[in-house]
Design a protein around this motif. Structure first.
Motif, PDB file in Angstrom:
ATOM      1  N   CYS A 429       0.812  -1.222   0.000  1.00  0.00           N
ATOM      2  CA  CYS A 429       0.000   0.000   0.000  1.00  0.00           C
ATOM      3  C   CYS A 429       0.845   1.273   0.000  1.00  0.00           C
ATOM      4  N   HIS A 430       2.174   1.123   0.112  1.00  0.00           N
ATOM      5  CA  HIS A 430       3.104   2.269   0.074  1.00  0.00           C
ATOM      6  C   HIS A 430       2.694   3.330   1.100  1.00  0.00           C
ATOM      7  N   LEU A 431       2.469   2.903   2.354  1.00  0.00           N
ATOM      8  CA  LEU A 431       2.030   3.815   3.389  1.00  0.00           C
ATOM      9  C   LEU A 431       3.175   4.701   3.859  1.00  0.00           C
ATOM     10  N   ALA A 432       2.806   5.890   4.300  1.00  0.00           N
ATOM     11  CA  ALA A 432       3.788   6.790   4.881  1.00  0.00           C
ATOM     12  C   ALA A 432       4.298   6.201   6.187  1.00  0.00           C
ATOM     13  N   PRO A 433       5.540   6.524   6.598  1.00  0.00           N
ATOM     14  CA  PRO A 433       6.109   5.932   7.826  1.00  0.00           C
ATOM     15  C   PRO A 433       5.243   6.156   9.062  1.00  0.00           C
ATOM     16  N   ALA A 434       4.691   7.347   9.232  1.00  0.00           N
ATOM     17  CA  ALA A 434       3.874   7.599  10.424  1.00  0.00           C
ATOM     18  C   ALA A 434       2.605   6.762  10.402  1.00  0.00           C
ATOM     19  N   HIS A 435       1.989   6.657   9.233  1.00  0.00           N
ATOM     20  CA  HIS A 435       0.793   5.840   9.094  1.00  0.00           C
ATOM     21  C   HIS A 435       1.106   4.373   9.391  1.00  0.00           C
ATOM     22  N   GLY A 436       2.203   3.891   8.841  1.00  0.00           N
ATOM     23  CA  GLY A 436       2.611   2.512   9.065  1.00  0.00           C
ATOM     24  C   GLY A 436       2.926   2.234  10.524  1.00  0.00           C
ATOM     25  N   ALA A 437       3.503   3.219  11.232  1.00  0.00           N
ATOM     26  CA  ALA A 437       3.846   3.022  12.640  1.00  0.00           C
ATOM     27  C   ALA A 437       2.591   2.839  13.482  1.00  0.00           C
ATOM     28  N   ALA A 463      -7.677  -2.720 -17.158  1.00  0.00           N
ATOM     29  CA  ALA A 463      -7.824  -3.646 -18.285  1.00  0.00           C
ATOM     30  C   ALA A 463      -6.615  -4.550 -18.373  1.00  0.00           C
ATOM     31  N   PRO A 464      -6.739  -5.701 -19.057  1.00  0.00           N
ATOM     32  CA  PRO A 464      -5.575  -6.573 -19.261  1.00  0.00           C
ATOM     33  C   PRO A 464      -4.591  -5.904 -20.200  1.00  0.00           C
ATOM     34  N   PRO A 465      -3.347  -6.394 -20.258  1.00  0.00           N
ATOM     35  CA  PRO A 465      -2.835  -7.552 -19.504  1.00  0.00           C
ATOM     36  C   PRO A 465      -2.489  -7.193 -18.076  1.00  0.00           C
ATOM     37  N   LEU A 466      -2.584  -8.194 -17.205  1.00  0.00           N
ATOM     38  CA  LEU A 466      -2.251  -7.989 -15.803  1.00  0.00           C
ATOM     39  C   LEU A 466      -0.748  -7.871 -15.621  1.00  0.00           C
ATOM     40  N   PRO A 467      -0.297  -7.073 -14.656  1.00  0.00           N
ATOM     41  CA  PRO A 467       1.149  -6.950 -14.425  1.00  0.00           C
ATOM     42  C   PRO A 467       1.700  -8.233 -13.825  1.00  0.00           C
ATOM     43  N   SER A 468       3.011  -8.396 -13.870  1.00  0.00           N
ATOM     44  CA  SER A 468       3.655  -9.593 -13.318  1.00  0.00           C
ATOM     45  C   SER A 468       3.927  -9.463 -11.833  1.00  0.00           C
ATOM     46  N   ASP A 469       3.819  -8.255 -11.266  1.00  0.00           N
ATOM     47  CA  ASP A 469       4.168  -8.008  -9.871  1.00  0.00           C
ATOM     48  C   ASP A 469       2.981  -7.359  -9.160  1.00  0.00           C
ATOM     49  N   GLN A 470       2.698  -7.796  -7.951  1.00  0.00           N
ATOM     50  CA  GLN A 470       1.597  -7.224  -7.169  1.00  0.00           C
ATOM     51  C   GLN A 470       1.815  -5.744  -6.879  1.00  0.00           C
ATOM     52  N   HIS A 471       3.068  -5.300  -6.839  1.00  0.00           N
ATOM     53  CA  HIS A 471       3.368  -3.907  -6.517  1.00  0.00           C
ATOM     54  C   HIS A 471       2.817  -2.944  -7.563  1.00  0.00           C
ATOM     55  N   ALA A 472       2.462  -3.435  -8.735  1.00  0.00           N
ATOM     56  CA  ALA A 472       1.941  -2.563  -9.782  1.00  0.00           C
ATOM     57  C   ALA A 472       0.519  -2.102  -9.497  1.00  0.00           C
ATOM     58  N   PHE A 473      -0.185  -2.759  -8.568  1.00  0.00           N
ATOM     59  CA  PHE A 473      -1.544  -2.357  -8.243  1.00  0.00           C
ATOM     60  C   PHE A 473      -1.524  -1.223  -7.211  1.00  0.00           C
ATOM     61  N   ALA A 474      -2.517  -0.352  -7.283  1.00  0.00           N
ATOM     62  CA  ALA A 474      -2.645   0.767  -6.337  1.00  0.00           C
ATOM     63  C   ALA A 474      -3.498   0.306  -5.156  1.00  0.00           C
ATOM     64  N   PHE A 475      -2.885  -0.401  -4.244  1.00  0.00           N
ATOM     65  CA  PHE A 475      -3.632  -0.978  -3.131  1.00  0.00           C
ATOM     66  C   PHE A 475      -4.014   0.086  -2.099  1.00  0.00           C
ATOM     67  N   VAL A 476      -5.170  -0.130  -1.476  1.00  0.00           N
ATOM     68  CA  VAL A 476      -5.656   0.696  -0.378  1.00  0.00           C
ATOM     69  C   VAL A 476      -5.743  -0.193   0.860  1.00  0.00           C
ATOM     70  N   PHE A 477      -5.148   0.250   1.949  1.00  0.00           N
ATOM     71  CA  PHE A 477      -5.146  -0.550   3.176  1.00  0.00           C
ATOM     72  C   PHE A 477      -6.540  -0.533   3.796  1.00  0.00           C
ATOM     73  N   LEU A 478      -7.075  -1.728   4.145  1.00  0.00           N
ATOM     74  CA  LEU A 478      -8.418  -1.835   4.709  1.00  0.00           C
ATOM     75  C   LEU A 478      -8.417  -2.106   6.200  1.00  0.00           C
ATOM     76  N   GLY A 479      -7.473  -2.900   6.681  1.00  0.00           N
ATOM     77  CA  GLY A 479      -7.465  -3.190   8.105  1.00  0.00           C
ATOM     78  C   GLY A 479      -6.771  -4.498   8.431  1.00  0.00           C
ATOM     79  N   LEU A 480      -7.025  -4.962   9.658  1.00  0.00           N
ATOM     80  CA  LEU A 480      -6.350  -6.151  10.174  1.00  0.00           C
ATOM     81  C   LEU A 480      -7.378  -7.183  10.636  1.00  0.00           C
ATOM     82  N   LEU A 481      -7.005  -8.453  10.466  1.00  0.00           N
ATOM     83  CA  LEU A 481      -7.754  -9.563  11.031  1.00  0.00           C
ATOM     84  C   LEU A 481      -6.845 -10.277  12.029  1.00  0.00           C
ATOM     85  N   ALA A 482      -7.400 -10.673  13.168  1.00  0.00           N
ATOM     86  CA  ALA A 482      -6.646 -11.429  14.163  1.00  0.00           C
ATOM     87  C   ALA A 482      -7.328 -12.781  14.356  1.00  0.00           C
TER      88      ALA A 482
END
Length: 843
Positions: A429-437, A463-482
């Motif tokens: 998700c490429h979070l900022a350091p403070a957010h990640g902390a 649209a296709p083709p899909l990238p070869s690496d997951q890092h190419a997607f613009a992920f949004v952080f949703l939360g945590l499961l325990a």
């Protein structure tokens, strides 16, 4: 590529009763035969008999019988032949028992298949599969039969054993996967179309690798010892025969004396007891739900110093439950009574966690997420049964997260759901350091309570083709499961037993360090609070890793591929390593460990094939049970060897000394044969069934280089036998002085020797333990063997015809009482030797 068009015969429409389905499956099993390829049948009875008759002991007996005929002693010759038949019968029963044990072991090693029968998932033996069974396949499975695919997700199969092509091929419905091939990626379900000899593998005549057959280190050592002793025995026997001829001028009698000595010295029991001990040891492990795929593993179990174990399913119950959901907007605790509705702010978190999991979940964590989603998101728009899976990005060593790509029927964009280690998800998700902390602080708080924490993220892609690496997607952080997987109730006590036995338990997991330390504390694994992480491992050279492992008890964030380096480093330190594993990537580590241990229920076929042991019950106590059996087996082998050495010393002495001293012969071939009736069953049955010493699991592991026939063990046997020989010679001298005939003196010596053999059995049952320790249970065969030996002796003495054939006369009361005194003195002598200061290896 080999293509075989096979007819598809579906099971009849769903039965209304379970019995109907079972009856139809049984009918097809009877019609098509078991789902197994033709294998080498068990040894036929005539083959077992032929192997017995080729043994040197029986050849010597036949030679003695021929000499008796030449000397005109027809009764002795017939008696010898009668005893030969009796001993052959005993040997035959023992061989059959071993063969049955090995057959039972082969049955246990049959591959297993996950099927759906009567609407329920169940694992059955692969040989019980029938046409029409619905089979579930996953990465790492060996395909148990020819299967027509009904569903498949990113399915790749290695068909090299059929086609010779080394590259896995993509499999899509309505194609087939064939028996014996390997699923290298993805999941699938399908219906069995052909089994056993009717499958593709059967049609081209391939066969499965047979279990066993290799010579173990103990077998190699035994062969060397038997060969050396046999050469020495035959040389000494020839010298004694020549000496008798020279002293008495009777060549035939000299030959008979030499053959008698050869019979007395040949350690023919050793190969028999070794085969029986190892075969029955594997069989006993099988009864404890531990399958020994490699016999050498049984030898090394008693020397194990480090147990490297998975957390999930081995230390824990492998029944994950979702306990907490957390996002930056809300938090929720599952499992309350009554359970409140899930807050709207957390619907997306659970929705994408379900999308990031397999619909037909094999992994307990994914199954728990799916069950929570079905319960908490019921009657909402957040469950997407109509969405189509386009592709997925599996977990890797470089990225501890997985993503699945979906397409909705109502939109063109792809929807990507990701879940994995929180730090990996935050990286995606490429979070900022403070957010990640802030998120890392919440991860630590959840992990400190022993829960497994995973992060969830989502993204869209145009649209296709899909990238070869997951890092190419613009992920949004949703939360945590325990999620929580509680420690098995029996684990803390088992870990404490390992500690008492001098074995170090090292827990290996992919979890967060705080979670790993919490579980280790609950399991009773001592830690210094600083676990070894996968990143730390990658940054170390081999020398630094070996030094770090000296005190490491917890290894976390470990990828499967890193287990191999852990095993290699532990081996380089001199440890004997047992390693558990269940995945495809665990196979190299399982092979590299001294004892690879695969999980039978949740493990992949690749892991099971690479392992030496398979735990059919996926728990830690099964591994500890295997260690107990290994220690018991090695200790009992050493007890049997001490007994064999001790027994042969007086027999050899009573064969040699009368010739050199000019006394009448004390032992004839028939006497040696009678003693064999006691020695062979005792070694192979009584000592094999001997329970573990009460303190065996409170002693450190034996040294891996400790030999079965070391100097201390042989010396103990020689001293026991020498003491008995001296007492027997004194008894004979006393009988002669008291005016007893040669026949009466011979009978007195033989009675004392037989009773003293029983005393040696009793004495050596406790020879491997420390002072004051006794076996942890009863051995039912001890009483039976003693009763049988005494009964046979009474028959020989009480029947006049047999007494004459044995060249016996009833001794006077005094020598008879001395016979019992010699047996008691033998016990006292062995007890004195046991109290002596022996090296650790002699215990």
């Amino acid at each position: 590529m080999l293509v075989l068009r096979l007819p598809y015969v579906p099971m009849s429409s769903c039965p209304t009763q379970e019995d109907d389905y079972a009856a139809e499956a049984a009918a097809r099993l009877a019609a098509d035969g078991p789902n197994e390829l033709p294998a080498a049948p068990p040894l036929a009875r005539w083959r077992l008999l032929a192997d017995i008759l080729r043994e040197p002991m029986f050849l010597l007996l036949l030679a003695c019988g021929a000499i008796y005929l030449l000397l005109g002693d027809r009764q002795e010759a017939l008696m010898l032949l009668g005893f030969v038949v009796l001993v052959i019968g005993i040997s035959y029963v023992q061989r059959q028992r071993t063969e049955r044990s090995l057959c039972a072991l082969r049955d246990l090693s049959s591959p297993r298949a996950l099927v759906i029968r009567d609407g329920r998932q169940t694992r059955i033996a692969g040989r019980e599969l029938v046409r029409g069974d619905l089979v579930l396949l996953a990465e790492g499975d060996r395909v148990p039969a020819d299967i027509a695919l009904l569903t498949a997700s990113n399915l790749m199969a290695d068909e090299s054993m059929l086609t010779g092509e080394s590259v896995p091929v993509m499999k899509l419905p309505p194609g087939c996967v064939y028996a014996g091939t390997l699923i290298t990626q993805g999941t699938a379900s399908g219906s069995v179309t052909a089994t056993g000899a009717h499958s593709a593998l059967g049609r081209i005549g391939a066969s499965l690798a047979a279990l066993g057959g290799e010579l173990t280190p103990i077998q190699q050592e035994t062969r060397r010892v038997v060969r050396g002793v046999a050469i020495g025995a035959l040389t000494l026997a020839a010298a004694l025969g020549i000496a008798y001829w020279w002293l008495h001028g009777d060549a035939l009698r000299g030959l008979l004396v030499g053959l008698t000595l050869a019979m007395a010295l040949l350690p023919e029991e050793l190969p028999v007891i070794l085969t029986l001990f190892l075969g029955l040891g594997a069989w006993r492990l099988g009864r404890e739900q531990v399958l020994a795929r490699s016999i050498p593993a049984i030898e090394l179990l008693g020397a194990t110093t480090v147990l490297c174990v998975d957390k999930t399913g081995t230390l824990t119950s492998n029944r994950m439950q979702l306990r907490r959901l957390w996002s930056e907007e809300a938090a929720y605790a599952c499992g309350q009574a009554p359970e409140p509705p899930l807050p709207e702010e957390l619907h997306g978190l659970l929705e994408y966690a379900v999308l990031a999991s397999h619909r037909q979940a094999f992994d307990p964590m994914e199954a728990a997420i799916g069950a929570a989603g079905a319960r908490l998101l019921a009657n909402t728009e957040h469950l997407h049964a109509d969405w189509a899976l386009i592709d997925d990005y599996p977990l890797s060593r470089q990225m501890l997260a997985m993503s699945r790509v979906w397409r909705s029927p109502s939109r063109q964009d792809y929807v990507i759901a990701a879940k994995g280690a929180p730090e990996a998800i935050m990286d995606l998700c490429h979070l900022a350091p403070a957010h990640g902390a802030r998120i890392a602080a919440q991860v630590a708080a959840l992990a400190d309570s022993g829960m497994r924490v995973i992060g969830v993220a989502c993204a869209t892609f145009a649209a296709p083709p899909l990238p070869s690496d997951q890092h190419a997607f613009a992920f949004v952080f949703l939360g945590l499961l325990a999620l929580e997987d509680p420690v098995r109730p029996d684990v803390p006590a088992a870990v404490a037993q390992c500690r008492d036995a001098g074995m170090r338990v090292v827990m290996i997991t992919g979890d967060h360090p705080a979670t790993a330390l919490s579980i280790a504390h609950q399991a009773g694994i001592a830690t210094d609070g600083v676990p070894l992480t996968g990143d730390e491992l990658d940054g170390m050279d081999d020398a630094a890793l070996q030094a770090r492992l000296a005190g490491a008890r917890v290894c976390c964030r470990i990828a499967p591929a890193q287990k191999l380096r852990l095993v290699q480093a532990l081996r380089a330190r001199g440890d004997i390593v047992a390693m558990t594993g269940d995945g495809v990537n665990d196979a190299p580590a399982l092979k590299a460990a001294h004892i690879g241990v695969a999980m039978g229920a949740r493990g992949t076929d690749v892991a099971r094939e690479a392992a030496a042991l398979v735990l059919l019950k996926d728990d830690f106590s099964s591994l500890l049970t295997a260690v107990r059996h290994g220690r018991r087996l090695f200790a009992n082998l050493r007890k049997a060897i001490v007994f064999i050495v001790a027994v042969h010393v007086p027999i050899a002495g009573l064969s040699i000394l009368p010739v050199l001293l000019g006394w009448p012969l004390l032992l004839l071939p028939v006497h040696i044969l009678f003693l064999q009736l006691i020695i062979d069953p005792t070694c192979s049955i009584v000592f094999e069934a001997e329970p573990m010493e009460a303190g065996a699991m409170r002693q450190p592991p034996r040294q891996p280089r400790q030999r079965l026939f070391d100097g201390a063990i042989v010396l103990r046997g020689l001293l026991q036998g020498a003491g008995l020989l001296a007492m027997l010679l004194a008894l004979f001298w006393h009988a002669r002085l008291s005016g007893q005939s040669d026949e009466a003196a011979r009978a007195a010596v033989f009675i004392a020797l037989t009773l003293s053999n029983l005393a040696l059995i009793h004495a050596n049952r406790h020879a491997a333990g420390r002072d004051g320790e006794v076996p942890g249970g009863k051995n039912p065969y001890v009483g039976w063997s003693a009763a049988a030996a005494v009964s046979l002796l009474l028959v020989v003495l009480g029947v006049p015809g047999l007494r004459r054939l044995f060249a016996f006369a009833i001794p006077a009361t005094g020598p008879l009482l001395l016979c019992g005194l010699v047996a008691a003195a033998t016990l006292a002598w062995c007890a004195l030797l046991r109290r002596a200061r022996w090296p650790a290896g002699a215990r």
